[in-house]
Scaffold this motif. Structure first.
Motif, mmCIF file in Angstrom:
data_model
loop_
_atom_site.group_PDB
_atom_site.id
_atom_site.type_symbol
_atom_site.label_atom_id
_atom_site.label_comp_id
_atom_site.label_asym_id
_atom_site.label_seq_id
_atom_site.Cartn_x
_atom_site.Cartn_y
_atom_site.Cartn_z
ATOM 1 N N LEU A 53 0.824 -1.203 0.000
ATOM 2 C CA LEU A 53 0.000 0.000 0.000
ATOM 3 C C LEU A 53 0.862 1.258 0.000
ATOM 4 O O LEU A 53 0.544 2.243 -0.675
ATOM 5 N N LYS A 78 1.153 6.671 -7.020
ATOM 6 C CA LYS A 78 0.230 7.795 -6.827
ATOM 7 C C LYS A 78 -1.233 7.341 -6.796
ATOM 8 O O LYS A 78 -2.110 7.986 -7.361
ATOM 9 N N GLU A 111 -6.805 6.199 -8.979
ATOM 10 C CA GLU A 111 -5.812 7.154 -9.497
ATOM 11 C C GLU A 111 -6.542 8.333 -10.129
ATOM 12 O O GLU A 111 -7.462 8.150 -10.935
ATOM 13 N N MET A 170 -7.989 0.644 -5.176
ATOM 14 C CA MET A 170 -7.473 1.998 -5.052
ATOM 15 C C MET A 170 -7.819 2.781 -6.319
ATOM 16 O O MET A 170 -8.210 2.194 -7.342
ATOM 17 N N ARG A 203 -4.641 6.188 -4.411
ATOM 18 C CA ARG A 203 -5.249 6.585 -3.136
ATOM 19 C C ARG A 203 -6.439 5.687 -2.852
ATOM 20 O O ARG A 203 -6.965 5.001 -3.730
ATOM 21 N N ALA A 204 -6.879 5.734 -1.594
ATOM 22 C CA ALA A 204 -8.071 4.979 -1.213
ATOM 23 C C ALA A 204 -9.304 5.637 -1.827
ATOM 24 O O ALA A 204 -9.385 6.862 -1.915
ATOM 25 N N ARG A 254 0.796 4.079 -2.902
ATOM 26 C CA ARG A 254 0.501 5.491 -2.620
ATOM 27 C C ARG A 254 1.619 6.408 -3.066
ATOM 28 O O ARG A 254 1.376 7.444 -3.695
ATOM 29 N N HIS A 255 2.852 6.081 -2.719
ATOM 30 C CA HIS A 255 3.955 7.017 -2.910
ATOM 31 C C HIS A 255 4.657 6.864 -4.269
ATOM 32 O O HIS A 255 5.209 7.848 -4.777
#
Length: 489
Positions: free
Chosen positions: A249, A257, A292, A290, A259-260, A253-254
């Motif tokens: 996760l 890119k 984007e 997730m 997100r939830a 995220r990092h």
């Protein structure tokens, strides 16, 4: 001898008497019926002021009483021409003059006009009716006794409201929820590794060996043998993080890119995802959904447990097409394409960094040599060529796979895409996946038409560039779906 009389002396003229001596009464003023006032110091009272019925006060220094000063109880002399006594001076004990509100104001010469409020108020014309945005104006002076209409402040007419843009219609929910999220069977393997996944791992072996050599050289050379081997073992064990969900996760995220999803996005996404997993016999919670932020129609199978989808795909395409896209990404996960690709990338990363460092050194050496002379530049190129040839001769089993690895990985990637398409078609999403592919092709054709209208020509990839693409073209994918489309699946 007598002289004749002077004619001028015989003419009558005014005879001016000699002025009296001090203390004697002065002759009257010419034309005055009363004697003139005495000189200063005389005891005789002065005559009254012209036109006044009362005697004037004596001159300063006379024995006659002077008019009372402010604060005196005696009334002050009347004003010239006034029949009534003047009001006392300020501070006097006498009552002050009446205010304008009293009905009997003092009389001024010629008669002064009545003050506002004294006696009957003059009647003014009625004020015109007030209109919105217009302030009624009244004549100066007292307002009319009648009740005036209320004051309406100026108001700017409200601007015409801008018609609100109609809310965008949500994407149609045309998915056949035949299982309503209930799994009818359990797949033998929730995740696996098909031939494409094994091929990816095999192609990454040379890169893994180069990375191991790089890590061992730096670890042992800097930290010594004991600590160097600990670093090598830790690096080998770090591949297990690919299957550690918190690490996945964080990577999503990092690095990617993602997100939830928001509550509204999750309400749209989860029913479609449950239908896809129900048809595949997969537990829905096995993978993490997730989102984007992107205007492209796309989705991704990331790490070992992450399925990402763009906001465009989530909000703009029908539910059946969204299910086809998600089924394609699920095919990458169940085939092992996601975790084998990430694992191979991680273990080849030190070798990639070392290769990028060497290329940078070679470019710097060539630029420095070109400053001095052409011969120096030639020497640098000769040295680099000899180094590459020596590597091919001494360790061809590593250098040859390293050179061929990018092309092999691209081929394996294209095969993985076709396998994921077949996975989605097996779940009944072949027509919907074909619609998505037609959409991709329409976008490409629109870009080419726009460039042609502007007099530009898009550069088509050459032969070697096509061999490095990881996705087959849309026509190839549609051709692979033809058997499923003919069967009506």
């Amino acid at each position: 001898m007598s002289y004749p009389p002077d004619p001028a002396a015989q003419e009558p003229g005014p005879v001016y008497p000699d002025p009296p001596y001090p203390g004697t009464p002065a002759p009257p003023y010419p034309g005055s019926a009363v004697p003139a006032p005495p000189y200063p110091g005389s005891a005789v009272p002065a005559p009254p002021y012209p036109g006044s019925a009362a005697p004037a006060p004596p001159y300063p220094g006379s024995a006659a009483p002077a008019p009372p000063y402010p604060g005196s109880a005696a009334p002050a002399p009347p004003y010239p021409g006034s029949a009534a006594p003047a009001p006392p001076y300020p501070g006097s004990a006498a009552p002050p003059p009446p205010y304008p509100e009293t009905p009997a104001p003092p009389s001024y010469p010629g008669g002064a006009p009545q003050y506002p409020g004294a006696g009957a108020a003059p009647s003014y014309p009625a004020a015109p009716p007030a209109h919105p945005g217009v302030t009624p104006t009244y004549p100066s002076g007292p307002q009319p006794t009648a009740t005036a209409p209320p004051y309406i402040p100026p108001q700017t007419p409200p601007a015409a409201p801008t018609p609100a843009a109609p809310p965008e219609a949500p994407a149609p929910d045309d998915l056949d929820y035949r299982h309503a999220g209930s799994r009818i069977h359990v797949a033998a393997h929730q995740r696996g590794a098909d031939a494409t996944a094994i091929g990816q791992l095999a192609v990454q072996v040379p890169g893994f060996l180069v990375s191991l050599a790089v890590v061992a050289s730096f670890a042992v050379g800097i930290l010594g043998t004991a600590m160097g081997w600990l670093v090598i073992l830790a690096w080998l064990a770090s591949g297990a993080l690919v299957f550690h969900r918190p690490t996945e996760l964080a990577f999503a995220r990092h690095v990617m890119k993602l997100r939830a999803p928001l509550a509204e996005e999750r309400a749209r996404l989860e029913p479609v995802w449950r239908e896809v997993t129900a048809r595949a016999g997969i537990e829905a919670h096995t993978y993490e959904l997730m989102v984007e932020n992107s205007t492209d129609l796309n989705a991704v199978a990331a790490a070992g447990h992450v399925v990402g989808v763009t906001t465009y795909a989530l909000n703009e395409i029908p539910s059946s097409n969204l299910a086809a896209v998600l089924a394609h990404e699920l095919g990458h996960h169940t085939g092992g394409h996601a975790w084998t690709g990430l694992l191979g990338y991680w273990y080849s990363l030190p070798g990639r960094i070392a290769w990028a460092f060497m290329r940078g050194i070679a470019r710097i050496a060539i630029r420095v040599a070109s400053v001095f002379s052409l011969a120096a530049t030639g020497m640098v190129y000769l040295f680099i060529g000899m180094f590459v040839i020596g590597g091919f001769v001494a360790a061809w089993y590593i250098t040859v796979p390293l050179v061929a690895a990018p092309y092999l990985l691209a081929y394996v990637g294209r095969q993985g895409e076709l396998r994921a398409d077949r996975q989605a078609a097996d779940l009944g999403f072949a027509p919907h996946l074909a619609q998505v592919l037609y959409h991709f092709q329409a976008q490409e054709d629109a870009v080419k038409a726009q460039a042609s209208a502007q007099g530009r020509q898009l550069k088509e990839p050459g032969g070697l560039a096509k061999l490095l693409t990881t996705h087959p073209d849309n026509y190839t994918r549609l051709q692979a779906l033809e058997p499923y489309l003919q069967l009506g699946r």
